[in-house]
Design a protein around this motif. Structure first.
Motif, PDB file in Angstrom:
ATOM      1  N   ASP A 213      -7.331 -13.884  -2.204  1.00 31.25           N
ATOM      2  CA  ASP A 213      -7.853 -13.813  -0.833  1.00 31.25           C
ATOM      3  C   ASP A 213      -8.265 -12.389  -0.466  1.00 31.25           C
ATOM      4  O   ASP A 213      -8.870 -12.173   0.590  1.00 31.25           O
ATOM      5  CB  ASP A 213      -6.797 -14.309   0.172  1.00 31.25           C
ATOM      6  CG  ASP A 213      -6.838 -15.819   0.331  1.00 31.25           C
ATOM      7  OD1 ASP A 213      -7.810 -16.444  -0.127  1.00 31.25           O
ATOM      8  OD2 ASP A 213      -5.891 -16.378   0.914  1.00 31.25           O
ATOM      9  N   GLY A 214      -7.871 -11.407  -1.293  1.00 28.17           N
ATOM     10  CA  GLY A 214      -8.292 -10.029  -1.009  1.00 28.17           C
ATOM     11  C   GLY A 214      -7.155  -9.032  -0.849  1.00 28.17           C
ATOM     12  O   GLY A 214      -7.356  -7.948  -0.313  1.00 28.17           O
ATOM     13  N   ALA A 215      -5.958  -9.389  -1.318  1.00 30.28           N
ATOM     14  CA  ALA A 215      -4.833  -8.459  -1.211  1.00 30.28           C
ATOM     15  C   ALA A 215      -4.678  -7.678  -2.516  1.00 30.28           C
ATOM     16  O   ALA A 215      -4.945  -8.209  -3.599  1.00 30.28           O
ATOM     17  CB  ALA A 215      -3.545  -9.222  -0.921  1.00 30.28           C
ATOM     18  N   LEU A 216      -4.244  -6.444  -2.394  1.00 25.52           N
ATOM     19  CA  LEU A 216      -3.871  -5.686  -3.592  1.00 25.52           C
ATOM     20  C   LEU A 216      -2.561  -6.271  -4.124  1.00 25.52           C
ATOM     21  O   LEU A 216      -1.711  -6.694  -3.341  1.00 25.52           O
ATOM     22  CB  LEU A 216      -3.668  -4.202  -3.227  1.00 25.52           C
ATOM     23  CG  LEU A 216      -3.308  -3.280  -4.388  1.00 25.52           C
ATOM     24  CD1 LEU A 216      -4.564  -2.895  -5.175  1.00 25.52           C
ATOM     25  CD2 LEU A 216      -2.628  -2.008  -3.910  1.00 25.52           C
ATOM     26  N   ALA A 217      -2.423  -6.275  -5.465  1.00 27.48           N
ATOM     27  CA  ALA A 217      -1.149  -6.705  -6.053  1.00 27.48           C
ATOM     28  C   ALA A 217      -0.156  -5.547  -5.876  1.00 27.48           C
ATOM     29  O   ALA A 217       0.088  -4.770  -6.786  1.00 27.48           O
ATOM     30  CB  ALA A 217      -1.344  -7.048  -7.522  1.00 27.48           C
ATOM     31  N   GLY A 218       0.359  -5.427  -4.681  1.00 25.39           N
ATOM     32  CA  GLY A 218       1.188  -4.277  -4.316  1.00 25.39           C
ATOM     33  C   GLY A 218       2.508  -4.254  -5.077  1.00 25.39           C
ATOM     34  O   GLY A 218       3.129  -5.294  -5.297  1.00 25.39           O
ATOM     35  N   ILE A 219       2.920  -3.060  -5.443  1.00 22.98           N
ATOM     36  CA  ILE A 219       4.174  -2.919  -6.185  1.00 22.98           C
ATOM     37  C   ILE A 219       5.356  -3.058  -5.217  1.00 22.98           C
ATOM     38  O   ILE A 219       6.373  -3.669  -5.559  1.00 22.98           O
ATOM     39  CB  ILE A 219       4.143  -1.604  -6.978  1.00 22.98           C
ATOM     40  CG1 ILE A 219       3.196  -1.842  -8.167  1.00 22.98           C
ATOM     41  CG2 ILE A 219       5.531  -1.170  -7.453  1.00 22.98           C
ATOM     42  CD1 ILE A 219       2.665  -0.640  -8.831  1.00 22.98           C
ATOM     43  N   THR A 220       5.190  -2.584  -3.998  1.00 19.41           N
ATOM     44  CA  THR A 220       6.237  -2.794  -2.988  1.00 19.41           C
ATOM     45  C   THR A 220       6.306  -4.288  -2.638  1.00 19.41           C
ATOM     46  O   THR A 220       7.399  -4.841  -2.471  1.00 19.41           O
ATOM     47  CB  THR A 220       5.935  -1.958  -1.734  1.00 19.41           C
ATOM     48  OG1 THR A 220       5.443  -0.687  -2.137  1.00 19.41           O
ATOM     49  CG2 THR A 220       7.177  -1.779  -0.875  1.00 19.41           C
ATOM     50  N   ARG A 221       5.152  -4.914  -2.552  1.00 24.27           N
ATOM     51  CA  ARG A 221       5.077  -6.382  -2.314  1.00 24.27           C
ATOM     52  C   ARG A 221       5.884  -7.113  -3.377  1.00 24.27           C
ATOM     53  O   ARG A 221       6.713  -7.983  -3.068  1.00 24.27           O
ATOM     54  CB  ARG A 221       3.601  -6.796  -2.352  1.00 24.27           C
ATOM     55  CG  ARG A 221       3.273  -8.277  -2.344  1.00 24.27           C
ATOM     56  CD  ARG A 221       1.762  -8.387  -2.399  1.00 24.27           C
ATOM     57  NE  ARG A 221       1.178  -9.709  -2.392  1.00 24.27           N
ATOM     58  CZ  ARG A 221       0.815 -10.376  -3.481  1.00 24.27           C
ATOM     59  NH1 ARG A 221       1.042  -9.859  -4.682  1.00 24.27           N
ATOM     60  NH2 ARG A 221       0.247 -11.565  -3.379  1.00 24.27           N
ATOM     61  N   ASN A 222       5.694  -6.739  -4.648  1.00 20.34           N
ATOM     62  CA  ASN A 222       6.448  -7.381  -5.728  1.00 20.34           C
ATOM     63  C   ASN A 222       7.935  -7.123  -5.613  1.00 20.34           C
ATOM     64  O   ASN A 222       8.752  -8.008  -5.863  1.00 20.34           O
ATOM     65  CB  ASN A 222       5.974  -6.872  -7.087  1.00 20.34           C
ATOM     66  CG  ASN A 222       4.757  -7.635  -7.559  1.00 20.34           C
ATOM     67  OD1 ASN A 222       4.418  -8.675  -6.992  1.00 20.34           O
ATOM     68  ND2 ASN A 222       4.082  -7.101  -8.564  1.00 20.34           N
ATOM     69  N   THR A 223       8.283  -5.887  -5.259  1.00 21.30           N
ATOM     70  CA  THR A 223       9.711  -5.544  -5.107  1.00 21.30           C
ATOM     71  C   THR A 223      10.335  -6.408  -4.011  1.00 21.30           C
ATOM     72  O   THR A 223      11.447  -6.936  -4.172  1.00 21.30           O
ATOM     73  CB  THR A 223       9.870  -4.039  -4.772  1.00 21.30           C
ATOM     74  OG1 THR A 223       9.176  -3.289  -5.766  1.00 21.30           O
ATOM     75  CG2 THR A 223      11.331  -3.613  -4.727  1.00 21.30           C
ATOM     76  N   VAL A 224       9.613  -6.584  -2.909  1.00 20.71           N
ATOM     77  CA  VAL A 224      10.127  -7.401  -1.795  1.00 20.71           C
ATOM     78  C   VAL A 224      10.276  -8.860  -2.240  1.00 20.71           C
ATOM     79  O   VAL A 224      11.280  -9.523  -1.920  1.00 20.71           O
ATOM     80  CB  VAL A 224       9.197  -7.266  -0.560  1.00 20.71           C
ATOM     81  CG1 VAL A 224       9.474  -8.355   0.469  1.00 20.71           C
ATOM     82  CG2 VAL A 224       9.349  -5.892   0.062  1.00 20.71           C
TER      83      VAL A 224
END
Ligand code: PXG
Length: 292
Positions: free
Chosen positions: A205-216
């Motif tokens: 959808d247009g989000a970065l594969a965030g590393i903080t996102r993954n950690t959360v």
């Protein structure tokens, strides 16, 4: 201490750290970057950031002139040189110096830059009280333009989105995609909590594969919360029980109002507080140790 900037293997004091105006990073925004955090002498998720950098490089056919290990060692050395126990690494690889004209074949060698410095994205009070945000007109690119997984030096959409948020008078803007679905903030991913389930927009959808996102997502999973990567509308955001943003620079920050709608009780939510507590613990113990 004046920060020492790494450029292609040498260190330069901040005021002398310069690159050519013929670098295609400047001429065309042709390059990639990572923002990495140092917590209490440990570099947090260094390898994950480097993996993402090499993936971005692959997609834009940029040859990083250092091996993974050499670049990893260069980051560690830059932190050591700057004697910074808590700070931020801004790692950039540009296409390098070349003649005018956007063809990357004009650039024989990529430029590697590592800045180690302090960063603060939002004032401290927002972490306790929460942020007011607004959706903004400038959209995030989708995969048919530039895949949002590439962390490129082209941030003009995001800069415009930030200007639009500034003009409305809120500290952060939420970017939608061209279909009107929620993507993320200008430099952070977004989570919405509904009935104890976490939801965050998928990268397509247009989000970065965030590393903080993954950690959360990992923390939420350990705590037994379901987390769905799910297309979200503004309606979904407005009707969240909780909402928060995540990013290396922003860390975890609660959102309490979106487009004038109060989220939940208008204060940082219960689940957010639990996740933040665990995130703070992890950042202080995990990571690549630089200083004893
Ligand atoms: N989305 C975008 C568009 C970002 O640029 C994030 C999400 C969060 O991802 P991580 O992997 O950090 O959890 C980012 C992060 C900077 C800077 O100036 C970089 C970012 C954010 C804020 C500042 O170096 N990128």
């Amino acid at each position: 201490m004046v920060s020492q900037v790494y450029i292609d293997g040498s260190y330069y004091a901040r005021s002398r750290a310069k690159i050519s105006v013929y670098d295609h990073g400047l001429l065309y925004g042709d390059g990639i970057f990572e923002g990495i955090r140092i917590y209490d002498g440990n570099i947090f998720k260094l390898d994950k950031h480097l993996e993402r950098l090499y993936e971005s490089a692959k997609t834009i056919t940029l040859n990083i002139p250092l091996s993974f290990k050499e670049l990893r060692d260069a980051c560690i050395d830059a932190v050591r040189t700057n004697k910074l126990r808590d700070g931020y690494i801004r790692l950039m690889v540009t296409r390098g110096i070349g003649d005018l004209g956007l063809d990357p074949r004009k650039c024989p060698k990529a430029t590697v830059i590592i800045i180690v410095d302090k960063i603060s994205l939002f004032p401290a009070e927002f972490y306790e009280k929460g942020l007011e945000v607004a959706t903004v007109p400038t959209t995030r690119n989708m995969a048919d333009a530039l895949c949002p997984k590439v962390k490129s030096l082209n941030y003009l959409n995001n800069v415009l989105a930030k200007i639009e948020a500034n003009n409305i008078g809120v500290p952060e803007g939420i970017m939608l995609n061209s279909l009107g679905f929620v993507t993320e903030g200008t430099g952070d991913n977004i989570f919405s909590v509904k009935n104890s389930t976490l939801r965050t927009p998928p990268t397509f959808d247009g989000a970065l594969a965030g590393i903080t996102r993954n950690t959360v997502i990992e923390i939420a999973d350990r705590f037994g919360y379901t987390c769905e990567k799910k297309t979200l509308t503004r309606h979904d955001l407005y009707n969240s029980d909780e909402c928060f943003l995540t990013g290396t620079a922003a860390e975890l920050i609660p959102v309490i109002r979106i487009d004038g709608r109060t989220i939940g009780k208008g204060e940082p939510g219960e689940i957010f507080i639990k996740l933040l507590e665990e995130f703070r613990k992890i950042t202080r113990t995990d990571g690549v140790r630089v200083f004893p």
